[in-house]
Design a protein around this motif. Structure first.
Motif, mmCIF file in Angstrom:
data_model
loop_
_atom_site.group_PDB
_atom_site.id
_atom_site.type_symbol
_atom_site.label_atom_id
_atom_site.label_comp_id
_atom_site.label_asym_id
_atom_site.label_seq_id
_atom_site.Cartn_x
_atom_site.Cartn_y
_atom_site.Cartn_z
ATOM 1 N N SER A 4 52.410 41.406 51.814
ATOM 2 C CA SER A 4 51.214 41.830 52.538
ATOM 3 C C SER A 4 50.315 40.636 52.817
ATOM 4 O O SER A 4 50.188 39.728 51.996
ATOM 5 N N ASP A 5 49.703 40.652 53.994
ATOM 6 C CA ASP A 5 48.767 39.593 54.355
ATOM 7 C C ASP A 5 47.361 39.893 53.867
ATOM 8 O O ASP A 5 46.436 39.140 54.160
ATOM 9 N N ARG A 6 47.186 40.992 53.144
ATOM 10 C CA ARG A 6 45.855 41.379 52.690
ATOM 11 C C ARG A 6 45.866 41.683 51.193
ATOM 12 O O ARG A 6 46.774 42.334 50.683
ATOM 13 N N PHE A 7 44.823 41.202 50.532
ATOM 14 C CA PHE A 7 44.608 41.447 49.108
ATOM 15 C C PHE A 7 43.267 42.153 48.975
ATOM 16 O O PHE A 7 42.265 41.693 49.517
ATOM 17 N N ASP A 8 43.244 43.285 48.287
ATOM 18 C CA ASP A 8 42.009 44.047 48.079
ATOM 19 C C ASP A 8 41.895 44.414 46.609
ATOM 20 O O ASP A 8 42.872 44.817 45.986
ATOM 21 N N THR A 9 40.673 44.278 46.082
ATOM 22 C CA THR A 9 40.435 44.691 44.701
ATOM 23 C C THR A 9 38.949 44.994 44.531
ATOM 24 O O THR A 9 38.149 44.767 45.449
ATOM 25 N N GLN A 10 38.613 45.509 43.381
ATOM 26 C CA GLN A 10 37.213 45.765 43.026
ATOM 27 C C GLN A 10 36.960 45.209 41.635
ATOM 28 O O GLN A 10 37.851 45.212 40.785
ATOM 29 N N LEU A 11 35.732 44.740 41.429
ATOM 30 C CA LEU A 11 35.311 44.241 40.128
ATOM 31 C C LEU A 11 34.088 45.010 39.675
ATOM 32 O O LEU A 11 33.187 45.277 40.476
ATOM 33 N N THR A 12 34.038 45.348 38.394
ATOM 34 C CA THR A 12 32.857 46.004 37.879
ATOM 35 C C THR A 12 31.674 45.045 37.999
ATOM 36 O O THR A 12 31.814 43.846 37.744
ATOM 37 N N VAL A 13 30.547 45.554 38.412
ATOM 38 C CA VAL A 13 29.397 44.695 38.678
ATOM 39 C C VAL A 13 28.753 44.176 37.390
ATOM 40 O O VAL A 13 28.171 43.107 37.373
ATOM 41 N N HIS A 14 28.891 44.918 36.310
ATOM 42 C CA HIS A 14 28.191 44.544 35.079
ATOM 43 C C HIS A 14 28.964 43.554 34.213
ATOM 44 O O HIS A 14 28.371 42.880 33.374
ATOM 45 N N VAL A 22 41.071 35.591 39.750
ATOM 46 C CA VAL A 22 41.716 34.315 40.083
ATOM 47 C C VAL A 22 43.215 34.381 39.782
ATOM 48 O O VAL A 22 44.033 33.886 40.578
ATOM 49 N N ASP A 23 43.599 35.016 38.678
ATOM 50 C CA ASP A 23 45.026 35.170 38.361
ATOM 51 C C ASP A 23 45.741 35.963 39.458
ATOM 52 O O ASP A 23 46.838 35.592 39.889
ATOM 53 N N SER A 24 45.121 37.040 39.925
ATOM 54 C CA SER A 24 45.711 37.853 40.996
ATOM 55 C C SER A 24 45.782 37.071 42.303
ATOM 56 O O SER A 24 46.770 37.154 43.039
ATOM 57 N N LEU A 25 44.735 36.302 42.584
ATOM 58 C CA LEU A 25 44.740 35.477 43.800
ATOM 59 C C LEU A 25 45.806 34.395 43.710
ATOM 60 O O LEU A 25 46.430 34.058 44.731
ATOM 61 N N ASP A 26 46.040 33.853 42.536
ATOM 62 C CA ASP A 26 47.072 32.838 42.344
ATOM 63 C C ASP A 26 48.430 33.408 42.765
ATOM 64 O O ASP A 26 49.196 32.760 43.503
ATOM 65 N N ILE A 27 48.734 34.612 42.345
ATOM 66 C CA ILE A 27 49.990 35.276 42.711
ATOM 67 C C ILE A 27 50.031 35.521 44.219
ATOM 68 O O ILE A 27 51.044 35.248 44.881
ATOM 69 N N PHE A 28 48.938 36.017 44.772
ATOM 70 C CA PHE A 28 48.858 36.312 46.209
ATOM 71 C C PHE A 28 49.024 35.036 47.035
ATOM 72 O O PHE A 28 49.796 34.999 47.997
#
Length: 141
Positions: A4-14, A22-28
């Motif tokens: 996939s050419d797109r990576f989407d995720t969410q992070l808890t704000v707190h 960064v680990d997920s982006l490294d794989i992507f």
């Protein structure tokens, strides 16, 4: 295998897990054959932007992250539901004076603007949308 050419995720704000991002982006990035230096630029940008949202923003919903790989650039967007705040309106910090003489704040946004080829902010009620992109150097044969 279709990558996939797109990576989407969410992070808890707190307590955003920037290391996990960064680990997920490294794989992507590796799946797209992108250079490690490009990952480092995006990791630093996400660290600054997400940390600022968590520390100073008023967001309640998770922070949304979108990254898209195109033929000639990598484009990212960070979206939060905090009060309207355009970090690009901040004056650039003084980077010429000694550390002890400088005002606190603003250095992270300054670094993002310097490291990326494009940085833009848009308010799409009720969301802050900060986008940044970096061109991909063509491969040398």
């Amino acid at each position: 295998m279709n990558v996939s050419d797109r990576f989407d995720t969410q992070l808890t704000v707190h307590a955003p897990d920037i290391g996990g991002l960064v680990d997920s982006l490294d794989i992507f990035f590796a799946a797209h054959g992108l250079p490690h230096a490009l990952l480092q630029s995006f990791a630093m940008a996400f660290d600054e932007v997400v940390s600022n949202i968590a520390a100073y923003g008023s967001a309640q919903q998770p922070i949304r992250i979108h990254v898209t790989v195109a033929a000639d650039e990598v484009w990212a967007q960070v979206i939060d539901d905090g009060v309207a705040f355009d970090p690009l309106q901040l004056a650039d910090p003084d980077v010429t004076s000694g550390v002890e003489d400088r005002a606190i704040g603003g250095l992270g946004v300054f670094l993002v603007k310097k490291m990326m080829d494009e940085v833009a902010y848009e308010r799409r009620e009720p969301y802050n949308c900060l986008s940044f992109a970096k061109r991909i150097a063509p491969a040398r044969n």
